[in-house]
Design a protein around this motif. Structure first.
Motif, short mmCIF file in Angstrom:
data_model
loop_
_atom_site.label_atom_id
_atom_site.label_comp_id
_atom_site.label_asym_id
_atom_site.label_seq_id
_atom_site.Cartn_x
_atom_site.Cartn_y
_atom_site.Cartn_z
N LEU A 1 2.32 0.70 13.11
CA LEU A 1 1.07 0.45 12.39
C LEU A 1 -0.11 0.75 13.29
CD1 LEU A 1 1.85 -2.90 10.58
CD2 LEU A 1 1.89 -0.62 9.65
N LEU B 1 5.21 6.91 8.47
CA LEU B 1 4.98 7.60 7.21
C LEU B 1 4.26 8.92 7.43
CD1 LEU B 1 5.14 7.68 4.18
CD2 LEU B 1 3.13 6.24 4.05
N ALA C 1 -2.54 4.75 3.38
CA ALA C 1 -1.17 4.38 3.75
C ALA C 1 -0.60 5.33 4.79
CB ALA C 1 -0.28 4.36 2.51
N ASN D 1 2.32 3.97 -3.40
CA ASN D 1 1.92 5.32 -3.75
C ASN D 1 2.91 6.37 -3.31
OD1 ASN D 1 -0.27 5.98 -5.26
ND2 ASN D 1 -1.26 7.04 -3.58
N VAL D 2 3.58 6.09 -2.19
CA VAL D 2 4.53 7.09 -1.68
C VAL D 2 5.63 7.32 -2.70
CG1 VAL D 2 6.19 7.59 0.15
CG2 VAL D 2 4.05 6.46 0.68
N ARG E 1 -2.20 4.76 8.08
CA ARG E 1 -2.05 3.42 8.62
C ARG E 1 -0.68 3.23 9.27
NH1 ARG E 1 -3.29 -1.73 4.95
NH2 ARG E 1 -5.26 -0.64 4.68
N ASN E 2 0.26 4.05 8.86
CA ASN E 2 1.62 3.88 9.34
C ASN E 2 2.07 5.20 9.93
OD1 ASN E 2 4.49 3.75 9.44
ND2 ASN E 2 4.44 2.06 8.01
N ILE F 1 0.82 -1.21 0.00
CA ILE F 1 0.00 0.00 0.00
C ILE F 1 0.86 1.26 0.00
CG2 ILE F 1 -1.97 -1.04 1.16
CD1 ILE F 1 -1.04 0.49 3.66
N TYR F 2 2.15 1.11 0.28
CA TYR F 2 3.00 2.29 0.29
C TYR F 2 3.60 2.57 -1.08
CZ TYR F 2 2.59 1.06 5.17
OH TYR F 2 2.10 0.71 6.40
N LEU G 1 3.86 13.15 -2.80
CA LEU G 1 4.13 12.40 -1.58
C LEU G 1 5.62 12.14 -1.44
CD1 LEU G 1 1.32 9.72 -1.30
CD2 LEU G 1 1.58 11.82 -0.02
N ARG H 1 -5.34 7.17 0.34
CA ARG H 1 -4.55 7.88 1.34
C ARG H 1 -4.44 7.10 2.63
NH1 ARG H 1 -2.08 11.73 -1.71
NH2 ARG H 1 -3.59 12.46 -3.23
N THR I 1 8.03 13.17 1.63
CA THR I 1 8.72 12.16 2.43
C THR I 1 10.21 12.39 2.48
OG1 THR I 1 7.18 10.68 1.31
CG2 THR I 1 8.66 9.69 2.88
N TYR J 1 8.73 1.49 5.74
CA TYR J 1 7.63 1.03 4.90
C TYR J 1 8.07 0.85 3.44
CZ TYR J 1 7.94 6.04 4.63
OH TYR J 1 8.41 7.30 4.53
#
Lengths: 365, 343
Positions: free
Chosen positions: B160, B119, B112, A92-93, B115-116, A89-90, A99, B110, A103, A315
């Protein structure tokens, strides 16, 4: 097939493709087959079936010299396209440029974000300078890069100069309002949102490689799954040539030179010549600039930064990023790399590094 | 990944929406049982299954007579007592534990970042006034982002948000256990007597297209063992409801997390109002404006003289502390939200 013994740490590509089982992977495989028939065999004696069963595109026969080298040691194109799935799911980062910029703020120089043009929405100002240009107020001169928000999606990428509310670039000029409308057309045509950021000017080391192109330091970062230590798998410098007309991809004549991870020493460049043969050289064929034997300036710090980025971003499983070096030598983020493995593997197969092979195996790529 | 967006509003920079609702909501029927009856997608089925496992793992076991209605409405055993759910109509106004599990799906792509926590801190440290993240514990190693040797206290929390392990407080970094699941390490300001934690739940109001405060509670922090009180099963919390429009507070009421014993009575006098509530709201709204479209989020903000420091962000609403004094889902915005996202 080659006569060299099978590397114990490579991946049996033929078996892997044969035993693909879930729907997502089947979709990915279908995309790969489309790409396969569209890929250019580069005039080589391409063994189409051999490559197809292993997930390589047709140009790889020539690029990796698979006549002599064992395909099992190379990351296949099918795997490369799936690498973004490794981050779950990361993913996308890394794909979403906004994003990614957020980051990596604080680790290296990142481009300032000026505006975002969504698909069906109006453009949104995200910096005071852009808003000032928009409103016709006096504002600082800007060099703007316009690119699709999500990497990996096809769309035009251009750089423009913005002076006092007027832009010049890609053969056009006019008011910022006109630029907005032009980008709106691009965005609707490709169904992709567009991002306006600062365009970095590359420093002397990067432009010395070849002044006519925007050159990059591309790196693959991951983590050793047993020791959990961060790892720079490979790093290459990618630059253009006259033949490539400033483009970096190897099929067009772009060049790549490996960087030794420990020392920062640059190795021999590799590229395709006009007859689509892989050639290696110590100096740039067009300008004679020395390439092999150079040292990337400040490499020790660059390496430390790259390792820190991975270490503090648990992640991210596998990250492929492009950087440049600015006028003052500092590291600056350009964006996510394309997942094309040729610039790395034209020098040496990536699965020879046991840690990386293990990562790909564990992530079922 | 499906993206959940309300009809009509299309925020910049996002893909056109894929199917928007989690499951179809009959306009008139917002009861818990009908919701559970309509669960049919794999993600929501997974959550229901996980909820059920959690329900049956809790001890002491409830009488089947009470367990049945609670389970079939998505509430964990302790909520029957905490929310006083004797009459069925009452339950429908409350956010159930099952809903709290499903809500994160509303955040779509969004998810992610919410959830973390690692991040989230990386992405939004410039937009939101947050507690300092000094490092993380992962894979048996302590990874520090800043200088070593900073004074504590330190709070470690799972990275998480789906990990329900309780946070723990340490006076210095050497006390932190290197093994176990991944955790983030935050540096806390020195504890001051009378300090309070504000827990604010924010949802996206489909009517206005703006984030709206669903509910807020203030939690009185007690200095236990000379460091911060940390939450977990069996912990006693003293909470009071905050009126989102004025910052005035209701009376404190104690609750014991996860307990089946009767809820302690509410105190008679109102708690002191939140200092600088409006400064805090403006700071929070400003921060939310810089974060891309949020479906649902919960912020834990330390009450300070200025506009507060964010200590935690999660997509899992804490239904117990937020609803100790009353249900969350009665307001118009909440009902619009439920109808829009099919929850």
């Amino acid at each position: 097939m080659s006569a060299t013994p099978t590397l114990p740490l490579g991946i049996d590509h033929k078996d892997y493709i044969k035993t693909l089982s879930d729907t997502e992977k089947h979709f990915a495989w279908k995309r790969y087959t489309d790409a396969f028939w569209n890929s250019d065999p580069l005039g080589g004696n391409a063994k189409a079936e051999f490559l197809f069963r292993r997930g390589f595109l047709r140009d790889k026969w020539v690029l990796y010299n698979l006549e002599r080298h064992d395909a099992e040691a190379y990351v296949s194109d099918f795997q490369a396209a799936e690498i973004r799935q490794a981050n779950g799911i990361y993913a996308n980062v890394l794909d979403d440029r906004m994003l990614l910029i957020h980051t990596l703020t604080g680790y290296c120089a990142v481009p300032r974000i000026h505006a975002l043009r969504g698909l069906d929405a109006d453009e949104v100002s995200l910096s005071p300078e852009w808003a000032a240009h928009r409103a016709g107020r006096p504002a600082a001169d800007l060099d703007i890069q316009i690119l699709p928000l999500l990497s990996g999606l096809q769309g035009r990428m251009e750089t423009v100069a913005l002076r006092g509310g007027t832009f010049t670039g890609f053969g056009k000029e006019g008011s910022i309002h006109r630029l907005s409308n032009i980008v709106k057309d691009w965005s609707l045509a490709s169904r992709v949102p567009y991002l306006f950021t600062d365009a970095f000017e590359q420093g002397p080391f990067m432009s010395g490689l070849f002044p006519g192109s925007k050159n990059r330091l591309s790196v693959i970062l991951t983590r050793d799954l047993t020791s959990w230590e961060p790892l720079v798998v490979a790093a290459v410098l990618r630059f253009g040539s006259r033949r490539s007309e400033g483009r970096l991809d190897m099929a067009a004549g772009g060049m790549s030179a490996p960087v030794d991870i420990q020392s920062g020493q640059v190795g021999q460049l590799a590229c395709l010549d006009a007859k689509n043969r892989v050639v290696h050289a110590k100096t740039h064929p067009d300008l004679g600039a020395r390439i092999a034997g150079l040292e990337v300036p400040g490499w020790a710090d660059i390496r430390k930064t790259l390792l820190r980025i991975v270490d503090e971003s648990s992640y991210m499983r596998v990250a492929m990023l492009d950087f440049t070096l600015l006028q003052d030598g500092s590291l600056a983020l350009l964006g996510p790399s394309s997942t094309e493995m040729a610039p790395y593997q034209v020098h040496a197969p990536l699965l020879q590094a046991p840690a990386f092979a293990e990562v790909l195996r564990k992530l079922a790529l | 990944m499906t993206l959940f967006l309300p009809k009509g509003t299309r925020p910049p920079g996002l893909h056109p929406a894929a199917p928007r609702v989690i499951y179809k909501t009959v306009r008139k029927n917002l009861s818990h049982e009908s919701r559970i009856g309509r669960i049919d997608r794999s993600e929501t089925l997974n959550e229901f299954h996980a909820f059920s496992e959690d329900f049956h793992a809790r001890r002491p076991r409830l009488d089947p007579e009470y367990a049945g209605p609670l389970h079939n409405r998505g509430f964990l055993p302790d909520k029957g007592v905490l929310f006083d759910l004797d009459s069925p109509g009452r339950a429908d106004q409350y956010l159930s534990d099952l809903q709290a599990r499903i809500l994160p799906l509303v955040n779509g792509t969004r998810q992610a970042a919410l959830r973390n926590r690692l991040l989230f801190w990386r992405l939004h440290r410039a937009s939101v006034a947050m507690a300092e993240l000094v490092g993380s514990v992962q894979g048996g190693r302590l990874v520090l982002s800043g200088e070593a040797g900073l004074p504590g206290p330190f709070l470690t929390r799972p990275a998480l948000t789906s990990d329900a392990t309780s946070p723990s407080c340490h006076a210095d970094l050497s006390g932190i256990d290197r093994d176990g699941p991944e955790r983030i390490i935050l540096r806390l300001p020195q504890w001051q007597a009378g300090q309070r934690l504000l827990r604010v739940a924010v949802i996206h109001d489909p009517g206005t297209g703006l984030p709206v405060i669903l509910g807020a509670t203030v939690i009185a922090l007690t200095d236990t063992l000379g460091s911060w009180q940390v939450d977990g099963a069996g912990a006693t919390l003293r909470v009071a409801q905050i009126d989102p429009d004025t910052g005035l507070c209701g009376p404190y009421g104690a609750m014991i997390r996860g307990s089946l014993s009767p809820t302690p009575p509410t105190e008679p006098d109102p708690a002191p109002p939140v200092a600088n509530w409006w400064a805090l709201r403006i700071a929070l709204t400003g921060a939310l404006a810089r974060i891309p479209l949020l479906g649902v989020a919960q912020f834990d903000i330390l009450e300070t003289a200025d506009s507060g420091i964010v200590l935690d962000v999660t997509d899992r609403l804490d239904t117990a502390s937020l609803q100790r004094h009353g249900p969350l889902m009665g307001s118009d915005a909440a009902i619009r939200f439920l109808k829009e996202f099919g929850l």
